[in-house]
Design a protein around this motif. Structure first.
Motif, mmCIF file in Angstrom:
data_model
loop_
_atom_site.group_PDB
_atom_site.id
_atom_site.type_symbol
_atom_site.label_atom_id
_atom_site.label_comp_id
_atom_site.label_asym_id
_atom_site.label_seq_id
_atom_site.Cartn_x
_atom_site.Cartn_y
_atom_site.Cartn_z
ATOM 1 N N ALA A 29 0.831 -1.205 0.000
ATOM 2 C CA ALA A 29 0.000 0.000 0.000
ATOM 3 C C ALA A 29 0.869 1.259 0.000
ATOM 4 O O ALA A 29 0.565 2.232 -0.702
ATOM 5 N N PHE A 30 1.961 1.225 0.753
ATOM 6 C CA PHE A 30 2.837 2.393 0.817
ATOM 7 C C PHE A 30 3.507 2.640 -0.534
ATOM 8 O O PHE A 30 3.544 3.768 -1.036
ATOM 9 N N ALA A 31 4.058 1.544 -1.147
ATOM 10 C CA ALA A 31 4.722 1.692 -2.440
ATOM 11 C C ALA A 31 3.730 2.127 -3.508
ATOM 12 O O ALA A 31 4.027 2.992 -4.352
ATOM 13 N N VAL A 69 7.783 6.614 -13.893
ATOM 14 C CA VAL A 69 8.454 5.626 -14.743
ATOM 15 C C VAL A 69 9.253 4.635 -13.880
ATOM 16 O O VAL A 69 9.175 3.417 -14.062
ATOM 17 N N GLY A 70 10.021 5.181 -12.923
ATOM 18 C CA GLY A 70 10.811 4.297 -12.056
ATOM 19 C C GLY A 70 9.936 3.402 -11.201
ATOM 20 O O GLY A 70 10.204 2.203 -11.046
ATOM 21 N N GLY A 71 8.853 3.956 -10.663
ATOM 22 C CA GLY A 71 7.963 3.163 -9.823
ATOM 23 C C GLY A 71 7.261 2.082 -10.618
ATOM 24 O O GLY A 71 7.129 0.935 -10.150
ATOM 25 N N LEU A 72 6.790 2.429 -11.862
ATOM 26 C CA LEU A 72 6.131 1.416 -12.683
ATOM 27 C C LEU A 72 7.091 0.319 -13.117
ATOM 28 O O LEU A 72 6.741 -0.872 -13.120
ATOM 29 N N VAL A 78 9.153 -6.446 -9.698
ATOM 30 C CA VAL A 78 8.835 -7.184 -8.476
ATOM 31 C C VAL A 78 7.649 -8.112 -8.707
ATOM 32 O O VAL A 78 7.647 -9.273 -8.285
ATOM 33 N N THR A 79 6.638 -7.616 -9.395
ATOM 34 C CA THR A 79 5.457 -8.433 -9.637
ATOM 35 C C THR A 79 5.785 -9.621 -10.530
ATOM 36 O O THR A 79 5.273 -10.737 -10.330
ATOM 37 N N PHE A 404 10.469 -2.328 -1.019
ATOM 38 C CA PHE A 404 11.365 -1.177 -0.919
ATOM 39 C C PHE A 404 12.009 -0.867 -2.270
ATOM 40 O O PHE A 404 12.418 0.277 -2.526
ATOM 41 N N ILE A 405 12.120 -1.888 -3.130
ATOM 42 C CA ILE A 405 12.640 -1.629 -4.473
ATOM 43 C C ILE A 405 11.689 -0.688 -5.209
ATOM 44 O O ILE A 405 12.122 0.253 -5.908
ATOM 45 N N ARG A 406 10.378 -0.926 -5.066
ATOM 46 C CA ARG A 406 9.404 -0.055 -5.694
ATOM 47 C C ARG A 406 9.483 1.361 -5.131
ATOM 48 O O ARG A 406 9.463 2.343 -5.882
ATOM 49 N N VAL A 407 9.599 1.453 -3.806
ATOM 50 C CA VAL A 407 9.709 2.773 -3.183
ATOM 51 C C VAL A 407 10.955 3.488 -3.678
ATOM 52 O O VAL A 407 10.926 4.669 -4.065
ATOM 53 N N ASN A 408 12.079 2.755 -3.660
ATOM 54 C CA ASN A 408 13.328 3.373 -4.103
ATOM 55 C C ASN A 408 13.267 3.748 -5.580
ATOM 56 O O ASN A 408 13.836 4.768 -6.001
#
Length: 428
Positions: A29-31, A69-72, A78-79, A404-408
């Motif tokens: 949820a946070f990411a 872009v980085g988050g997607l 990860v998915t 955390f990879i998504r957050v980063n």
């Protein structure tokens, strides 16, 4: 394939599967919220830019765009480890469920190569000082009593399931038959030679002579009658009685003299006979063959087999009585012995080093010899899991950290976009 729902288990850190599941949902949820925030900022900044906002809005737009872009991209990465993104069968996605068996084999090979290597195992065992720790632990009386109690429980269970017939057969196979194959002449000759040299047999001679004298006195009439019956038929009965009684007295006198005098000629003759027999048992093939034949007949006798069964029954009964009583002498001595062993392991550095060496050799042998069997536990377990169960178990363990990879990705992407826009602006 039907898979069982995993039961929440508690590991060494005290965290349950339900705790991990809750933390994973929070991190997802946070990411996801951070990605949505970047999208909202992008939309708002683009509208502001279209409305004629200042140059600063360009930095915000670029940062938000790069963050999305980085988050997607990281969300997709990860998915793709655990499932198809958006349910689309994109190649090289859903890696864990599709390649779980190969991952299990690779993990087993990795553990066997890097964790069960002989030098690694020896180093770990050597640094652990197992014998020193065990020695310190055993010096505590409560710990020694616990070990003895557990051993007594195991021994009681073992004795309960053993049948007397099976034990008797085992003893015959492992003890009696190997003993029957051993040549007894030479060792018996050496023992007899030492017995004669030390005079150890004299006590037995004294016992036999003493019993013989007592039996003669207690059975005088029977002995006299036996001697008298050996007289000629023409001899008068009275004369037979007198002669028989006289012979009886001479026999008693002879036996008494043998018992009273250690230097009696009969004793010396018996000593010479034993010494000669000892030599013959070691040197004469015929005497050795006779001894072996007598030994074989003795071991093959039915009474010997019955005696073995009776001995085992007695030993079993005594052991059961001793181990079932916490205050028995056997258990008390076992506790004291374990405490003494623990103290020696703590005080005697040579013994401790030697014991550690034995443990190190045993563990290294088991690790290297049965490495494939040990790592098979990993591969077989993963192969038994279904794809969904494998995905769920692995994601519960590492999924939170992967978020955390998504957050980063979102944060670093935004910062990278901001820097790139600033550099582009400065370059004109």
């Amino acid at each position: 394939m039907t898979t069982a729902t995993p039961v929440p288990l508690l590991d060494d850190s005290g965290v349950t599967d339900e705790d991990r599941r809750r933390d994973l949902r929070r991190m997802k949820a946070f990411a996801g919220g951070l990605l949505v925030l970047a999208a909202v900022v992008f939309v708002v900044a683009k509208r502001a830019e279209a409305a004629g906002a200042g140059a600063w809005v360009g930095y915000v737009v670029t940062a938000a765009e790069a963050g999305m872009v980085g988050g997607l991209a990281d969300w997709f990465a990860v998915t793709a480890l655990f499932r198809h993104p958006l349910g689309l069968p994109i190649p090289h996605t859903a890696i864990v469920p599709n390649r779980k068996d190969q991952l299990g084999r690779n993990l087993g090979d990795f553990v066997g190569t890097h964790f069960l290597a002989e030098e690694v195992v020896r180093g770990r065992v050597r640094s652990a000082d197992i014998s020193g720790r065990v020695g310190a632990w055993l010096t505590e009386k409560a710990n020694a009593e616990r070990v003895v109690g557990e051993a007594a429980t195991a021994l009681r269970g073992t004795l309960a399931v053993l049948r007397d017939e099976d034990v008797q057969d085992l003893l015959e196979q492992t003890v009696v038959r190997p003993l029957a194959k051993l040549p007894v002449g030479p060792p018996l000759g050496r023992v007899l030679d030492r017995v004669v040299l030390d005079g150890s047999h004299r006590g037995l001679v004294d016992l036999v002579v003493g019993e013989a004298a007592a039996w003669l006195r207690a059975n005088r009439r029977a002995v006299v009658d036996v001697i008298a019956r050996q007289a000629p038929t023409w001899s008068p009965r009275l004369v037979d009685e007198i002669v028989a009684y006289r012979v009886y007295l001479e026999i008693v006198r002879f036996v008494d003299e043998v018992g009273e005098r250690q230097d009696h000629s009969a004793r010396q003759a018996f000593d010479r006979y034993l010494a000669t027999l000892a030599v013959d048992l070691r040197t004469k093939p015929e005497t050795m063959a006779q001894a072996d034949a007598l030994w074989d007949r003795l071991l093959d006798h039915a009474e010997v087999r019955r005696a073995i069964g009776e001995i085992w029954s007695s030993v079993r009964r005594v052991l059961l009585e001793a181990i079932e009583d916490p205050a028995s002498e056997l258990r008390r001595r076992a506790v004291v012995g374990l405490q003494s062993l623990g103290a020696r392991l703590g005080e005697d550095s040579d013994l401790r080093a030697k014991t550690n060496g034995w443990i190190e050799d045993v563990v290294a042998h088991v690790a290297t010899t049965y490495r494939s069997e040990l790592t098979t536990v990993i591969t077989d377990t993963i192969e038994r899991w279904g794809p969904e169960e494998t995905t769920r178990r692995i994601e519960l363990r590492v999924g939170r950290d992967l978020q955390f990879i998504r957050v980063n990705g979102t944060v670093v992407g935004a910062l990278a976009g901001l820097v790139i826009h600033a550099v582009g602006t400065l370059l004109g």
